[in-house]
Design a protein around this motif. Structure first.
Motif, PDB file in Angstrom:
ATOM      1  N   GLY A 127      87.722  23.659  75.715  1.00 19.72           N
ATOM      2  CA  GLY A 127      89.593  23.888  75.309  1.00 19.72           C
ATOM      3  C   GLY A 127      89.684  25.397  76.419  1.00 19.72           C
ATOM      4  O   GLY A 127      90.435  25.796  77.074  1.00 19.72           O
ATOM      5  N   ILE A 136      92.321  26.347  78.976  1.00 17.86           N
ATOM      6  CA  ILE A 136      92.792  27.309  79.433  1.00 17.86           C
ATOM      7  C   ILE A 136      93.481  28.799  80.084  1.00 17.86           C
ATOM      8  O   ILE A 136      93.594  29.282  80.973  1.00 17.86           O
ATOM      9  N   TRP A 178      92.982  36.042  71.776  1.00 14.26           N
ATOM     10  CA  TRP A 178      92.209  35.323  71.166  1.00 14.26           C
ATOM     11  C   TRP A 178      90.535  36.124  70.631  1.00 14.26           C
ATOM     12  O   TRP A 178      90.467  37.105  70.855  1.00 14.26           O
ATOM     13  N   GLN A 182     100.204  21.682  79.649  1.00 12.98           N
ATOM     14  CA  GLN A 182      98.934  22.106  78.732  1.00 12.98           C
ATOM     15  C   GLN A 182      99.218  23.113  77.752  1.00 12.98           C
ATOM     16  O   GLN A 182      98.355  23.209  76.513  1.00 12.98           O
ATOM     17  N   SER A 225      98.895  22.657  73.917  1.00 12.69           N
ATOM     18  CA  SER A 225      98.099  24.121  73.293  1.00 12.69           C
ATOM     19  C   SER A 225      98.359  24.752  71.908  1.00 12.69           C
ATOM     20  O   SER A 225      97.801  24.625  70.716  1.00 12.69           O
ATOM     21  N   TYR A 226      99.472  24.759  72.411  1.00 14.69           N
ATOM     22  CA  TYR A 226     100.572  25.352  70.884  1.00 14.69           C
ATOM     23  C   TYR A 226     100.521  24.464  70.173  1.00 14.69           C
ATOM     24  O   TYR A 226     100.695  24.672  69.133  1.00 14.69           O
ATOM     25  N   VAL A 283      93.215  23.778  70.470  1.00 14.01           N
ATOM     26  CA  VAL A 283      92.937  24.068  71.226  1.00 14.01           C
ATOM     27  C   VAL A 283      91.611  22.797  71.489  1.00 14.01           C
ATOM     28  O   VAL A 283      92.065  22.471  72.954  1.00 14.01           O
ATOM     29  N   ALA A 343      93.531  20.462  73.923  1.00 17.31           N
ATOM     30  CA  ALA A 343      94.125  20.819  75.001  1.00 17.31           C
ATOM     31  C   ALA A 343      92.881  20.784  76.144  1.00 17.31           C
ATOM     32  O   ALA A 343      92.637  20.282  77.509  1.00 17.31           O
TER      33      ALA A 343
END
Length: 435
Positions: A39, A43, A104, A231, A235-236, A240, A243
């Motif tokens: 993921g 992303i 991240w 996507q 993810s939100y 992840v 995703a």
């Protein structure tokens, strides 16, 4: 017609190799690193592909049209566009790296940097557009297959020997760097005939590209956001890991799009050169029929085989991707049809209309994503894509007043005219308007 089909077959051969390689090797990698790391990689690529779309400013369509109409002028515009894309991408990518690095964990930084560099070379690969416009797709095939083979081989050995997953950053870059270098080298040695424009001309061409591109950029962003916004929503709202699963569904549902796209790319130059309005409508209708015919067969295969394929090649952790894959394949067909309609509008200089259409499309995409993803999860994200793409290729085009866009689709509600169009599909022109 023969040259167009030959060019299409070269493009199909290239994409066929790419799809099989990416699906099978990527599935092996996805199994190896798991949905969470996969993921992160997905992303990272998502963000910089979006930046790439902005930096290109719709130059692929503008250059294809210009080169098909005037090769010498198209070459000069391509050289000016190269520098413009380089500067714009560098500025946006640096901002993207800074933001993502803070958001991240440190282990993800290497994938962020790799995605940024890979998309840079992809953005600068304007020679690819030149080769397509000149019906010389075999050069793209050779370069892309070499780069793909090396990249996939490196990925396979990293997974086979269970090396640190961070080494996967290397094949991410190689996949675009190697084709870029090969195509640019061949172009500079054999094909570049127009002299490098003077500084004054570079400014002139750059201003033209910016003026035309600003009208297309919103449309290009909208296309990039159709699936990417979902996507981000996945993810939100879901995480992840989800995703990564949604990324697998996207990969499988869009892998086949090269089939209609390759055929369309070879017919677009003749479509742009067509001066008769009725014949342009007929050609657009034929392109629609071509897309629908190819897509129907592929979607049927996805419906029958997607569950077995995901279980065998990706693993049980990715089985939640089965339902979204089928829905997204329908959305992919609508996306290809939407690209045909956009080019019809561009043919008649409807750049401003595409800007207005874009705001409507983005609104539909945003609202449907926010409503459907929290309530229906991955399936909701796929439903959002289908709704957005369907409206993008149909209803939202009908308000273009300069040309009778709706006439293109009317034929699909008239069985007799549809049959006449089908029987005439093998010819390059039609004597009768079927609109």
């Amino acid at each position: 017609m023969k040259d167009k089909l030959k060019n299409s077959l070269w493009m199909i051969a290239e994409k066929l190799i790419a799809v099989f390689g990416l699906i099978f090797v990527t599935s092996y990698v996805a199994k190896y690193v798991g949905p969470a790391t996969f993921g992160i990689i997905s992303i990272s690529m998502l963000v910089f592909q979006f930046i790439q779309t902005i930096a290109l400013m719709g130059s692929d369509v503008i250059l294809l049209k210009r080169i098909a109409q005037n090769r010498r002028s198209g070459l000069r515009l391509m050289m000016a566009t190269f520098l413009l894309v380089l500067v714009l991408y560098a500025v946006l990518a640096l901002a993207g790296v800074a933001i993502m690095e803070q958001a991240w964990r440190p282990e993800a930084w290497i994938f962020i940097a790799a995605a940024a560099v890979a998309c840079l070379f992809s953005a600068l690969d304007l020679v690819n557009i030149y080769n397509e416009a000149m019906l010389n797709a075999r050069l793209n095939v050779i370069a892309n297959v070499i780069g793909l083979a090396i990249s996939l081989t490196v990925r396979f050995f990293i997974s086979w020997y269970a090396l640190d997953p961070r080494y996967l950053a290397l094949p991410i870059v190689l996949a675009t760097l190697i084709p870029f270098v090969i195509k640019l080298t061949i172009f500079l040695r054999y094909d570049r005939q127009a002299p490098v424009p003077a500084l004054r001309q570079m400014k002139k061409y750059s201003r033209y590209m910016v003026a035309s591109g600003l009208s297309l950029i919103f449309s290009a962003i909208a296309v990039a956001l159709y699936t990417r916004l979902n996507q981000v929503s996945v993810s939100y709202f879901l995480g992840v890991k989800e995703a990564g699963i949604f990324s697998v569904a996207l990969t499988l549902s869009t892998a086949w799009v090269f089939l209609p796209s390759a055929l369309l790319a070879s017919f677009y130059p003749a479509f742009f050169a067509e001066r008769n309005q009725q014949q342009a409508i007929v050609k657009a209708q034929k392109l629609h029929l071509l897309v629908i015919g190819v897509s129907a067969l592929v979607i049927l295969a996805i419906w029958l085989l997607s569950g077995w394929f995901i279980r065998e090649f990706y693993g049980a952790e990715y089985l939640d991707a089965v339902a979204p894959t089928l829905l997204l394949s329908i959305g992919a067909m609508c996306a290809v049809l939407s690209s045909v309609m956009d080019r019809f509008i561009i043919k008649y200089n409807g750049y401003r209309y595409l800007v207005k259409k874009t705001f409507a499309v983005l609104l539909v995409c945003l609202i449907s994503s926010l409503l459907l993803v929290p309530h229906f999860g991955l399936t909701g994200a796929a439903m959002s894509v289908v709704i957005t793409e369907f409206l993008s290729f149909s209803l939202l085009n009908y308000f273009f007043a300069a040309q009778p866009v709706m006439h293109i689709h009317r034929i699909f509600f008239n069985p007799r005219k549809l049959w006449l169009l089908f029987t005439d599909i093998k010819t390059s022109d039609s004597k009768e308007s079927l609109s």
